[in-house]
Design a protein around this motif. Sequence first.
Motif, PDB file in Angstrom:
ATOM      1  N   SER A   1       2.179  -5.239   1.985  1.00  0.00           N
ATOM      2  CA  SER A   1       3.134  -4.721   0.350  1.00  0.00           C
ATOM      3  C   SER A   1       3.904  -4.654   0.601  1.00  0.00           C
ATOM      4  CB  SER A   1       1.968  -5.180  -0.601  1.00  0.00           C
ATOM      5  OG  SER A   1       1.647  -4.016  -0.602  1.00  0.00           O
ATOM      6  N   TYR A   2       3.958  -3.112   0.792  1.00  0.00           N
ATOM      7  CA  TYR A   2       5.333  -1.655   0.571  1.00  0.00           C
ATOM      8  C   TYR A   2       6.053  -1.529   1.996  1.00  0.00           C
ATOM      9  CZ  TYR A   2       6.974   2.868  -0.032  1.00  0.00           C
ATOM     10  OH  TYR A   2       8.204   3.502  -0.033  1.00  0.00           O
TER      11      TYR A   2
ATOM     12  N   CYS B   1       7.385  -4.168   3.399  1.00  0.00           N
ATOM     13  CA  CYS B   1       7.549  -5.852   3.619  1.00  0.00           C
ATOM     14  C   CYS B   1       8.594  -5.932   2.282  1.00  0.00           C
ATOM     15  CB  CYS B   1       6.870  -6.930   3.482  1.00  0.00           C
ATOM     16  SG  CYS B   1       5.827  -7.328   4.764  1.00  0.00           S
ATOM     17  N   GLN B   2       8.343  -5.414   1.368  1.00  0.00           N
ATOM     18  CA  GLN B   2       9.458  -5.022   0.422  1.00  0.00           C
ATOM     19  C   GLN B   2      10.983  -4.476   0.476  1.00  0.00           C
ATOM     20  OE1 GLN B   2       7.662  -4.044  -3.366  1.00  0.00           O
ATOM     21  NE2 GLN B   2       7.596  -1.760  -2.741  1.00  0.00           N
TER      22      GLN B   2
ATOM     23  N   LYS C   1      14.076  -3.166   2.259  1.00  0.00           N
ATOM     24  CA  LYS C   1      15.970  -3.926   2.235  1.00  0.00           C
ATOM     25  C   LYS C   1      15.579  -3.790   3.892  1.00  0.00           C
ATOM     26  CE  LYS C   1      19.876  -3.772   1.745  1.00  0.00           C
ATOM     27  NZ  LYS C   1      21.497  -3.468   0.519  1.00  0.00           N
TER      28      LYS C   1
ATOM     29  N   GLY D   1      10.702  -6.427   6.325  1.00  0.00           N
ATOM     30  CA  GLY D   1      10.282  -8.344   6.429  1.00  0.00           C
ATOM     31  C   GLY D   1       9.034  -8.441   6.652  1.00  0.00           C
TER      32      GLY D   1
ATOM     33  N   TYR E   1       6.950  -7.066  10.595  1.00  0.00           N
ATOM     34  CA  TYR E   1       5.715  -6.044   9.661  1.00  0.00           C
ATOM     35  C   TYR E   1       5.386  -6.567  10.952  1.00  0.00           C
ATOM     36  CZ  TYR E   1       1.408  -5.243   8.249  1.00  0.00           C
ATOM     37  OH  TYR E   1       0.019  -4.265   7.969  1.00  0.00           O
TER      38      TYR E   1
END
Length: 225
Positions: free
Chosen positions: A66-67, A69-70, A72, A75, A79
């Motif tokens: 989650s960290y 992929c967020q 800039k 994604g 990943y």
Amino acid sequence: MGIKEWHPFDQPREKLIAFGASSLSDAELLAIFLRVGVKGKSAVTLAQDLLDEFGDLHSLLTAEQSYFCQAKGLGVAKYAQLRAVLEMSRRHFESGLKKGDTMNAPELSAQYFMQQIGHSQREQFGLMLLDQQHQMIAFEIVFWGTVNQASVHPRELVKLALKHNAAAAIITHNHPSGKPHPSQADRSITATIKEAFALVEVRLLDHIIVGDHGRWHSMAQAGEI
């Protein structure tokens, strides 16, 4: 100015081909993985921004999905690509050992264990079984969670050693977010496992603790076994 307009030896890919991967900085290596930048930033600039955001390369490579992929320029696709690269690296190293390399130095064992559990955010306990020449027979993750007398069962380790007809063993576990120095619980369980193995004539050669940022500690090297 885009990367393609740089001098060839300043371009990460061309620099790698000419001088080898070790000549590149973390940002340059990451830029090759990213392939492209974002509007207003080259891949190298984006890579350096990401390293600044995550703290360092190790933290980026081990970040939760989650960290990761967020951020800039990253994604889900990046990943998945990263996880595939790390898994290929792990299998590459493992396949080399299976061809008969002898685990006769803590550095070699530690490198292998870092490939296996060094990127895990969860504490894991592993067992490497060796033959008379200290060549690897098998490696298994046998327990998950905090390493203590309640969670690690020496009887299960002995059963695995007998199953594989092992002559020696090395145990390992990781400290995902801390220093690799052994706790009192680590020392206690190591002594218990050593005694259990001795009953079936299996030598416990080492207990290697893998910490964060590629750090590790060999209890045998430190005279603690």
